[in-house]
Design a protein around this motif. Structure first.
Motif, PDB file in Angstrom:
ATOM      1  N   GLY A   1      13.072   6.907   4.099  1.00 40.25           N
ATOM      2  CA  GLY A   1      11.857   6.711   3.132  1.00 40.25           C
ATOM      3  C   GLY A   1      11.272   7.625   2.781  1.00 40.25           C
ATOM      4  O   GLY A   1      11.604   7.227   1.627  1.00 40.25           O
ATOM      5  N   GLU A   2      12.564   9.019   2.038  1.00 44.10           N
ATOM      6  CA  GLU A   2      12.014  10.069   0.830  1.00 44.10           C
ATOM      7  C   GLU A   2      12.054   9.590   0.067  1.00 44.10           C
ATOM      8  O   GLU A   2      11.756   9.857  -0.660  1.00 44.10           O
ATOM      9  CB  GLU A   2      12.796  10.939   1.668  1.00 44.10           C
ATOM     10  CG  GLU A   2      12.064  12.679   0.778  1.00 44.10           C
ATOM     11  CD  GLU A   2      12.053  13.694   2.050  1.00 44.10           C
ATOM     12  OE1 GLU A   2      12.041  14.806   1.253  1.00 44.10           O
ATOM     13  OE2 GLU A   2      12.618  13.502   3.373  1.00 44.10           O
ATOM     14  N   THR A   3      13.788   9.164   0.054  1.00 45.01           N
ATOM     15  CA  THR A   3      14.420   8.606  -1.055  1.00 45.01           C
ATOM     16  C   THR A   3      13.090   7.405  -1.799  1.00 45.01           C
ATOM     17  O   THR A   3      13.325   7.941  -3.058  1.00 45.01           O
ATOM     18  CB  THR A   3      15.932   8.468  -0.860  1.00 45.01           C
ATOM     19  OG1 THR A   3      16.930   9.950   0.018  1.00 45.01           O
ATOM     20  CG2 THR A   3      16.570   8.381  -2.333  1.00 45.01           C
ATOM     21  N   TYR A   4      13.740   6.846  -1.335  1.00 40.87           N
ATOM     22  CA  TYR A   4      12.580   5.414  -2.011  1.00 40.87           C
ATOM     23  C   TYR A   4      11.228   5.708  -2.585  1.00 40.87           C
ATOM     24  O   TYR A   4      10.857   5.395  -3.545  1.00 40.87           O
ATOM     25  CB  TYR A   4      12.415   4.711  -0.736  1.00 40.87           C
ATOM     26  CG  TYR A   4      11.690   3.209  -0.663  1.00 40.87           C
ATOM     27  CD1 TYR A   4      12.606   2.519  -1.670  1.00 40.87           C
ATOM     28  CD2 TYR A   4      10.160   3.205  -1.222  1.00 40.87           C
ATOM     29  CE1 TYR A   4      11.830   0.980  -2.166  1.00 40.87           C
ATOM     30  CE2 TYR A   4       9.442   2.027  -1.244  1.00 40.87           C
ATOM     31  CZ  TYR A   4      10.223   0.901  -1.644  1.00 40.87           C
ATOM     32  OH  TYR A   4       9.747  -0.633  -2.499  1.00 40.87           O
ATOM     33  N   GLU A   5      10.958   6.704  -1.292  1.00 39.60           N
ATOM     34  CA  GLU A   5       9.131   7.118  -2.617  1.00 39.60           C
ATOM     35  C   GLU A   5       9.475   7.874  -3.098  1.00 39.60           C
ATOM     36  O   GLU A   5       8.925   7.588  -4.130  1.00 39.60           O
ATOM     37  CB  GLU A   5       8.914   8.319  -1.043  1.00 39.60           C
ATOM     38  CG  GLU A   5       7.372   8.271  -1.206  1.00 39.60           C
ATOM     39  CD  GLU A   5       6.525   9.326  -0.657  1.00 39.60           C
ATOM     40  OE1 GLU A   5       5.214   9.684  -0.211  1.00 39.60           O
ATOM     41  OE2 GLU A   5       7.258   8.985   1.091  1.00 39.60           O
ATOM     42  N   LYS A   6      10.562   9.183  -3.195  1.00 39.97           N
ATOM     43  CA  LYS A   6      11.123   9.517  -4.315  1.00 39.97           C
ATOM     44  C   LYS A   6      10.882   9.112  -5.855  1.00 39.97           C
ATOM     45  O   LYS A   6      10.665   9.226  -6.768  1.00 39.97           O
ATOM     46  CB  LYS A   6      12.000  10.681  -3.897  1.00 39.97           C
ATOM     47  CG  LYS A   6      12.179  11.502  -5.150  1.00 39.97           C
ATOM     48  CD  LYS A   6      13.337  12.527  -4.812  1.00 39.97           C
ATOM     49  CE  LYS A   6      13.930  12.895  -6.203  1.00 39.97           C
ATOM     50  NZ  LYS A   6      15.281  14.083  -6.294  1.00 39.97           N
ATOM     51  N   PHE A   7      11.921   8.122  -5.180  1.00 37.74           N
ATOM     52  CA  PHE A   7      11.892   7.107  -6.568  1.00 37.74           C
ATOM     53  C   PHE A   7      10.570   6.547  -7.208  1.00 37.74           C
ATOM     54  O   PHE A   7      10.721   5.684  -8.031  1.00 37.74           O
ATOM     55  CB  PHE A   7      13.236   6.049  -6.532  1.00 37.74           C
ATOM     56  CG  PHE A   7      14.214   6.841  -7.304  1.00 37.74           C
ATOM     57  CD1 PHE A   7      15.580   6.499  -7.902  1.00 37.74           C
ATOM     58  CD2 PHE A   7      15.285   6.912  -5.930  1.00 37.74           C
ATOM     59  CE1 PHE A   7      16.509   7.576  -8.401  1.00 37.74           C
ATOM     60  CE2 PHE A   7      16.668   8.110  -6.018  1.00 37.74           C
ATOM     61  CZ  PHE A   7      16.639   7.739  -7.583  1.00 37.74           C
ATOM     62  N   VAL A   8      10.314   5.942  -6.300  1.00 35.68           N
ATOM     63  CA  VAL A   8       9.051   5.243  -6.876  1.00 35.68           C
ATOM     64  C   VAL A   8       7.513   5.761  -7.159  1.00 35.68           C
ATOM     65  O   VAL A   8       7.038   5.421  -7.807  1.00 35.68           O
ATOM     66  CB  VAL A   8       8.014   4.839  -5.362  1.00 35.68           C
ATOM     67  CG1 VAL A   8       6.565   3.987  -5.566  1.00 35.68           C
ATOM     68  CG2 VAL A   8       9.037   3.444  -4.755  1.00 35.68           C
TER      69      VAL A   8
END
Length: 259
Positions: A209-216
């Motif tokens: 979930g960290e990469t997704y959250e970073k992009f969002v």
């Protein structure tokens, strides 16, 4: 202005962005051919289209197979009584360091993401010209078609290629009244991004979930994109209000990449 009574074919329409596009086109008045590799998912979307009061048909096809794409269009024409719009939406993601990409991985993603779009362009344009009518060709690119991303290098290359095909096709088919455009989504909350996030975690050691959250967190409008956000723009490209637009690949990403 609407697309009432038009016939649209959407590839990869069994889920995610493709499903959102199929349903939006139906809400705006089109009958829709649902093309996917998964028959069960395609049938479910067809039922949703019919529940909106529009006609639907399904066709199981591998878009990397030129004959499958041609057959899908022929089926749509015969079953729905016409053919006006194609959305070459089907695609796959690949997360891999460039140093580790294998020939098999390159062949697979190029076959779906590039050849699948090319076969759709060819077959749709041939059908429009044979019918003597203008038509709309709409291709799926990405923010990764405007900017190359680490660990998404080959995926990015395929989406840059879609932009090139879109521009070339727009020039080749303009005299026939056929417009060709692309749409470039950003971080959409679909199964594809679940896969991307999972692979990023495996390669980089990031938490799930960290990469997704970073992009969002980098999106100016402050939230992840939805399939409906993409579908609303595709509906514009499918309709008469975009008749003077061709060869373009606008970003629809909430403010993440600026060009």
């Amino acid at each position: 202005m609407s697309i009432l009574g038009k016939v649209a074919l959407v590839t990869g329409a069994g889920q995610g962005i493709g499903r959102g596009i199929a349903l939006r086109l139906a809400r705006d008045g089109a009958d829709v051919a649902i093309v996917d590799v998964n028959e069960e998912k395609a049938q479910l979307v067809a039922k949703e289209v019919e529940a909106l009061g529009r006609k639907a048909t399904t066709f199981i096809a591998d878009v990397g197979n030129r004959d499958d794409v041609r057959a899908a269009i022929e089926h749509a024409e015969k079953t729905l009584g016409g053919f006006d719009i194609i959305v070459n939406n089907a695609g796959i993601a690949q997360v891999q360091a460039l140093a580790d990409v294998t020939p098999e991985e390159v062949e697979k993603i190029f076959r779906i993401n590039i050849q699948g779009v090319l076969w759709g362009i060819q077959a749709a344009a041939a059908s429009f010209k044979a019918r003597g009518k203008p038509g709309k060709i709409i291709n799926a690119s990405s923010i990764a078609g405007h900017e190359g991303y680490a660990l998404l290098g080959v995926y990015s290359a395929t989406k840059f290629a879609v932009r090139a095909l879109t521009q070339a096709a727009a020039k080749e088919y303009a005299s026939a009244g056929i417009t060709v455009n692309a749409y470039c989504p950003g971080v959409v909350g679909t199964d594809m991004w679940v896969t991307i996030d999972k692979r990023m975690a495996e390669i980089t050691g990031a938490n799930p979930g960290e990469t997704y959250e970073k992009f969002v967190n980098g999106i100016a409008l402050g939230r992840a994109e939805t399939p409906d956000d993409v579908a609303s723009f595709v509906s514009y490209l499918a309709g008469p209000d975009s008749d003077y637009m061709t060869g373009q690949a606008p970003l629809i990403d909430g403010g993440l990449v600026y060009r």
